[in-house]
Design an enzyme around this catalytic site. Structure first.
Site, PDB file in Angstrom:
ATOM      1  CD  GLU A 257      27.833  20.778  10.527  1.00 43.27           C
ATOM      2  OE1 GLU A 257      26.933  21.698  10.985  1.00 43.27           O
ATOM      3  OE2 GLU A 257      28.869  20.413  11.041  1.00 43.27           O
TER       4      GLU A 257
ATOM      5  CB  CYS B  73      22.035  26.914   9.690  1.00 48.78           C
ATOM      6  SG  CYS B  73      23.841  27.165   9.699  1.00 48.78           S
TER       7      CYS B  73
HETATM    8  P1  NAD Z   1      17.286  20.401   2.165  1.00 49.83           P
HETATM    9  O1  NAD Z   1      17.287  19.120   3.231  1.00 49.83           O
HETATM   10  O2  NAD Z   1      15.724  20.429   1.703  1.00 49.83           O
HETATM   11  O3  NAD Z   1      18.170  20.022   1.180  1.00 49.83           O
HETATM   12  C1  NAD Z   1      19.507  19.871   1.309  1.00 49.83           C
HETATM   13  C2  NAD Z   1      19.940  19.023   0.087  1.00 49.83           C
HETATM   14  O4  NAD Z   1      19.414  17.823   0.210  1.00 49.83           O
HETATM   15  C3  NAD Z   1      19.740  19.528  -1.111  1.00 49.83           C
HETATM   16  O5  NAD Z   1      21.052  19.155  -1.902  1.00 49.83           O
HETATM   17  C4  NAD Z   1      18.801  18.646  -1.746  1.00 49.83           C
HETATM   18  O6  NAD Z   1      18.762  18.495  -2.916  1.00 49.83           O
HETATM   19  C5  NAD Z   1      19.092  17.451  -0.959  1.00 49.83           C
HETATM   20  N1  NAD Z   1      17.672  16.553  -0.918  1.00 49.83           N
HETATM   21  C6  NAD Z   1      16.561  17.100  -0.343  1.00 49.83           C
HETATM   22  N2  NAD Z   1      15.587  16.079  -0.650  1.00 49.83           N
HETATM   23  C7  NAD Z   1      16.231  15.111  -0.745  1.00 49.83           C
HETATM   24  C8  NAD Z   1      15.805  13.453  -0.639  1.00 49.83           C
HETATM   25  N3  NAD Z   1      14.375  13.173  -0.611  1.00 49.83           N
HETATM   26  N4  NAD Z   1      16.652  12.622  -1.094  1.00 49.83           N
HETATM   27  C9  NAD Z   1      18.004  13.172  -1.529  1.00 49.83           C
HETATM   28  N5  NAD Z   1      18.349  14.433  -1.321  1.00 49.83           N
HETATM   29  C10 NAD Z   1      17.746  15.495  -0.940  1.00 49.83           C
HETATM   30  O7  NAD Z   1      17.670  21.663   3.137  1.00 49.83           O
HETATM   31  P2  NAD Z   1      17.808  23.018   2.681  1.00 49.83           P
HETATM   32  O8  NAD Z   1      16.342  23.680   2.536  1.00 49.83           O
HETATM   33  O9  NAD Z   1      18.709  23.138   1.508  1.00 49.83           O
HETATM   34  O10 NAD Z   1      18.380  23.681   4.295  1.00 49.83           O
HETATM   35  C11 NAD Z   1      17.923  24.336   5.097  1.00 49.83           C
HETATM   36  C12 NAD Z   1      18.066  23.656   6.352  1.00 49.83           C
HETATM   37  O11 NAD Z   1      19.465  23.405   6.348  1.00 49.83           O
HETATM   38  C13 NAD Z   1      17.779  24.302   7.938  1.00 49.83           C
HETATM   39  O12 NAD Z   1      17.159  23.464   8.674  1.00 49.83           O
HETATM   40  C14 NAD Z   1      19.005  24.964   7.943  1.00 49.83           C
HETATM   41  O13 NAD Z   1      19.143  25.243   9.246  1.00 49.83           O
HETATM   42  C15 NAD Z   1      19.940  23.762   7.670  1.00 49.83           C
HETATM   43  N6  NAD Z   1      21.190  24.340   7.356  1.00 49.83           N
HETATM   44  C16 NAD Z   1      22.178  23.802   8.470  1.00 49.83           C
HETATM   45  C17 NAD Z   1      23.487  24.383   8.134  1.00 49.83           C
HETATM   46  C18 NAD Z   1      24.387  23.931   9.263  1.00 49.83           C
HETATM   47  O14 NAD Z   1      25.818  24.014   9.052  1.00 49.83           O
HETATM   48  N7  NAD Z   1      24.243  23.114  10.274  1.00 49.83           N
HETATM   49  C19 NAD Z   1      24.026  25.242   7.210  1.00 49.83           C
HETATM   50  C20 NAD Z   1      22.779  25.594   6.361  1.00 49.83           C
HETATM   51  C21 NAD Z   1      21.686  25.278   6.736  1.00 49.83           C
END
Ligand code: NAD
Length: 458
Positions: A215, A249
């Protein structure tokens, strides 16, 4: 604060595997009782959930209640109502040469499932996939986002109270915990977040040959036609784009408006925003999640932007901005905005505008405002997206009978409601035969049989 890497993740996964193979989760009653306990926990601790969301993101109580608490509870109730029907095997017909036999499709859980959640709807986006996975009969390891620590800590308590150890577990932490999860052989993966990190999880799932739902995000376009109710369009765009301070998102990322409507649209939007964010002391606008996101958003704002209210960097409060007369090459058009900043691009020729849109990665959602069905369908068929909503925004994602997910760069796979049950199960083909004579056996010697078979199987 979380103590980094204080979990023995491989041992936790092993305990989940043992729990799964104990076969407890195969029972429908067991799943329903667990989901009911979660619903009771959420109902009993609603005030604490709202406080946690306020502490993490400054979410206005009403926004937090409808989009996180109420939505999660309504999904829980939906699953409790329909799960007994969904788990039933589906009968399948058999070819005549199989007679007598019985065939059916059974919806089987994968086993251990990993759910990784983002910070923007930290409660709902953790629990919505978790509900589907538990309903499907899996064990779940949930990693909430470390950028919403109060909600993450509360989730850990709620889950501990509602589920048996080994069935569902929360692991809280940042990078170290995330990296530790990437090495584990989960049987199913669901990741919500940024494209960059999503790739890491997709690679990890592929390494274990495990199915996954990805997602991701992207720039959701909002295309306006000439023939619209401008006041109502402005009203709906203002209330959805700036919900959760634009950190959604599926929020409209930018507006494409006919040249003749550009000025009127920008002016009306300004007036609408002034009416919404009327109280500077208690603005009904969430704050930006972190200083780095605040800085990133400030850099997208052009000098000629229209600002509604005042910024307060010390509180990570960013006043809504309209960026009129934006162009395809404006800084705000380079990436997903994910904040209360809205570029407005004027177009003269819809075909040329659609050609520009086709150059962008496929978004999660596409919004089209028009009274004309031909205009609506023209845009919908030209631009691929996970969802399309005509004459409104965001609310399509609350329809539990619709699947939720992206396409291309905005992700793959679907969940929510029935789609969630299907995402977290696999369709197992089951055929039963009986000890009857085989009327149509194929067995050597084949000599002389081919012609007879060709006639029979025509
Ligand atoms: P992010 O990728 O920074 O973090 C998401 C998760 O991944 C967190 O739990 C984080 O701890 C983990 N993570 C981060 N870096 C990591 C690594 N190197 N290794 C392992 N795990 C790691 O995303 P975010 O900033 O929390 O979310 C924002 C993005 O999510 C936006 O692009 C938004 O559009 C998208 N989003 C999508 C949906 C959907 O349903 N499609 C919903 C909400 C947000």
């Amino acid at each position: 604060m979380f103590v980094e890497n204080s979990y023995d993740l491989p041992a936790l996964l092993e305990s989940q595997e043992r729990f799964f193979f104990s076969q407890k989760t195969r029972s429908l009653d067991f799943r329903i009782a667990a989901l009911q306990r979660l619903a009771d926990g959420i109902e009993g601790r609603t005030d604490e959930i709202l406080e946690a969301l306020s502490s993490d993101l400054g979410k206005p109580g009403l926004e937090a209640y409808v989009s996180e608490v109420y939505f999660t509870l309504s999904e829980l109730r939906y699953f409790l109502k329909y799960l007994p029907a969904w788990v039933k095997p589906r009968r399948a017909g058999n070819p005549f040469y199989f007679f007598p036999a019985k065939s059916e499709v059974r919806h089987e859980p994968f086993g251990t499932s990993l759910i990784v959640a983002p910070w923007n709807y930290p409660f709902q986006l953790s629990l919505s996939p978790l509900i589907a996975s538990v309903a499907a009969g899996n064990c779940v390891m949930l990693k909430p986002s470390e950028l919403a620590p109060a909600t993450a800590a509360l989730l850990e308590e709620l889950i501990r109270e509602a589920f048996e150890p080994g069935h569902v577990t929360v692991v809280n932490g940042g990078l170290e915990v995330g990296k530790g999860l990437l090495d584990l052989p989960f049987k199913h993966w669901l990741y919500t977040g940024s494209e960059k990190v999503g790739r890491l999880y997709a690679e990890a799932a592929a390494k274990h040959l495990a199915p996954m739902v990805l997602e991701l995000g992207g720039k959701c376009p909002c295309v306006l036609d000439q023939n619209i109710d401008l006041d109502q369009a402005v009203e709906r765009i203002a209330s959805t784009k700036f919900f959760n301070a634009g950190q959604t998102c599926i929020a409209p990322d930018f507006i494409l408006v006919p040249e003749a409507l550009h000025d009127a649209f920008s002016e009306k939007l300004k007036v609408a925003l002034e009416a919404i964010f009327v109280d500077p002391a208690a603005p009904d606008l969430a704050r930006i999640v972190s200083p780095s996101h605040y800085k990133r958003l400030r850099e997208l704002i052009s000098d000629d932007s229209i600002k509604v209210g005042d910024d307060d960097e010390s509180k990570l409060f960013l006043a809504p901005r309209i960026l009129p007369r934006a162009g395809w090459d404006s800084p705000a058009m380079a990436d997903e905005i994910f904040g209360p900043v809205l570029p407005v691009i004027a177009y003269r020729d819809i075909d040329a505008a659609l050609t520009e849109l086709q150059k962008l990665p496929s978004p999660l959602a596409l919004y089209v405002f028009s009274r004309e069905k031909s205009f609506q369908e023209k845009v919908a068929s030209a631009i691929q997206s996970g969802a399309v909503c005509f004459n409104d925004a965001i609310k399509q994602a609350t329809v539990l009978e619709l699947p939720f997910g992206g396409v291309g760069a905005s992700g793959m796979g679907r969940y929510r409601g029935r789609a969630g049950f299907e995402a977290f199960t696999y369709a197992r083909a089951v055929t039963k035969r009986y000890f009857f004579k085989d009327f149509f056996a194929i067995k050597p010697p084949y000599k002389g049989q081919l012609e007879r078979m060709r006639k029979l199987l025509k």
